[in-house]
Design an enzyme around this catalytic site. Structure first.
Site, short mmCIF file in Angstrom:
data_model
loop_
_atom_site.label_atom_id
_atom_site.label_comp_id
_atom_site.label_asym_id
_atom_site.label_seq_id
_atom_site.Cartn_x
_atom_site.Cartn_y
_atom_site.Cartn_z
N VAL A 128 4.51 -1.76 -8.37
CA VAL A 128 4.45 -0.32 -8.16
C VAL A 128 5.77 0.14 -7.55
CG1 VAL A 128 3.23 1.56 -6.97
CG2 VAL A 128 1.95 -0.39 -7.91
N GLU A 320 -5.30 -0.52 3.16
CA GLU A 320 -5.30 -1.41 4.32
C GLU A 320 -6.70 -1.79 4.78
OE1 GLU A 320 -2.76 0.21 7.33
OE2 GLU A 320 -0.93 -0.29 6.22
N LYS A 402 10.55 -5.98 4.06
CA LYS A 402 11.20 -5.23 3.02
C LYS A 402 12.65 -5.62 2.89
CE LYS A 402 8.46 -1.00 3.51
NZ LYS A 402 8.51 0.47 3.60
#
Length: 428
Positions: A128, A320, A402
């Site tokens: 995504v 989550e 990240k």
């Protein structure tokens, strides 16, 4: 014209490489293929001759944590001329993929499985993404193998140049496709879940009988080779690996109150929700999962799961809690019992390695979960720097989040070189 260019390019490569070229063509038509018959895979290794700007760095020293190498890398990441030279605009990929054969050869994509073990254990990926084509392409190259299958979801709000670049890249590969139903992704709202669900459905209905599903975003990067990932997943013996813990009291408002998307943002309406339609508590976890094919079947077909998803559409950050809760439902393939002894933190799960700013600290700190970030922070999450690599590669996680090439391209460059060299060494 595109086919003519491809034909001419292949002819030139054949002349240049001679009879060796036949060993590098896809071998799906040859079931008896043995990688040991290939004379050399050295051309697939990432080297300084690839002319990447990052080649001035000492990746070997960086991976070993050598101070001088790390200081040089840090200096380069704040040097404008260097960062400008690394950045590749979206439009570049539209031109680069006009000749797919040339693109894949130049970027050194793997066009054959590196082992029978990997070929027999295909994986499914949901990716995504919404910006940074360069991040996406380097992630794709790092995880790409021809036996796996990849679904790419591009946010409907993404820039047209980004969308077209991704389209051009994906059309170069028969086992990569764009999701059939893209959505407008809203951070911390249901559409983020829906994006993965739509890819899950496409992957599940595909002809490839993959074994495990892994979902990614554009700022992830692998910490393991495909063979290492396959062996780790084999060892799960059908179990899932999902961060699933008791919901912190301070976050219960996320699922107790109804939320609504207003002007592109998720907002609390202040209205209390009905209790969830299940007989277990709502759990807390991560948006990123490693799950069996059977788990995905339950997501698609189990009436209890479908009811939970319908109930969760007006919650805050449903990604989550959703997977973490499904993981504790009796009867879901690969799931665990709903008992605190089976709780699994994100550090114990294998899906994703993330450094949260509030849990960082010095090596001697008893309160920290991991060392301090060597990069920067966005929304309290570490954007990894080159100095994080030595620690990261000691962890058991399959992926880390990240990374950002605009922030620290050297971290990605050294990691991808390390992984490719490791993957090729596994052939020995």
């Amino acid at each position: 014209m595109r086919l003519l260019k491809q034909g001419m390019f292949l002819l030139m490569v054949t002349i240049a490489l001679g009879s060796l070229w036949i060993f590098y063509l896809p071998t799906c038509s040859n079931p008896g293929w043995n990688p040991s018959s290939v004379l050399s895979y050295s051309w697939l290794e990432y080297t300084d001759s690839d002319d990447s700007p990052e080649k001035v760095c000492n990746c070997s020293g960086i991976l070993q944590g050598e101070r001088e190498a790390l200081e040089q890398a840090k200096l380069l990441t704040i040097t404008k001329d260097f960062t400008d030279s690394v950045h590749i605009p979206d439009e570049h990929y539209m031109n680069a993929t006009e000749d797919c054969s040339a693109f894949k050869l130049r970027r050194k994509y793997l066009t054959s499985p590196l082992s029978q073990e990997e070929e027999d254990f295909p994986l499914a990926y949901s990716m995504v993404v919404h910006h940074k084509v360069q991040n996406f392409e380097r992630l794709l190259r790092a995880i790409y193998t021809p036996q796996n299958i990849y679904c790419v979801h591009v946010d409907k709000n993404a820039k047209s140049s980004f969308l077209f670049a991704i389209l051009e890249i994906t059309t170069c590969f028969p086992n990569i496709f764009m999701v059939t139903q893209p959505v407008d992704v809203v951070y911390a709202a249901w559409p983020r879940v829906q994006a993965d669900l739509n890819c899950m459905a496409d992957l599940y209905n595909s002809s490839t009988k993959w074994k495990y599903f892994i979902n990614l975003c554009g700022q992830d990067f692998p910490l393991k080779t495909n063979l290492e990932i396959v062996r780790t997943l084999r060892s799960l013996s059908g179990r899932n690996s999902i961060n699933s813990e008791e919901m912190p009291a301070g976050l219960m408002r996320r699922v107790r109150n109804a939320h609504k998307i207003i002007d592109g943002r998720i907002q609390d309406t202040g209205k209390a929700k009905e209790p969830p339609p299940i007989n277990i508590p709502i759990m807390f976890g991560s948006a990123y999962i490693v799950v069996s094919r059977g788990f995905i079947r339950s997501v698609m077909e189990d009436s209890r799961v479908l009811a939970l998803m319908e109930w969760g559409k007006d919650t805050y950050s449903p990604d989550e809690f959703l997977w973490a809760t499904i993981e504790r439902m009796i009867g879901v393939p690969g799931s665990r019992r709903n008992h605190r002894k089976y709780d699994m933190s994100d550090l114990n799960a294998i899906a994703r390695l993330v450094k949260w700013q509030g849990l960082e600290g010095s090596q001697d700190s008893l309160d920290s979960a991991y060392p301090e970030c060597h990069g920067s922070h966005v929304r309290e999450v570490c954007i990894y720097g080159a100095g994080d690599l030595k620690w990261m590669l000691k962890q058991h996680h399959l992926f880390a989040n990240k990374f950002d090439i605009d922030t620290d391209p050297i971290a990605v460059y050294c990691l991808e070189k390390y992984l490719r060299k490791r993957a090729l060494s596994e052939l020995q």
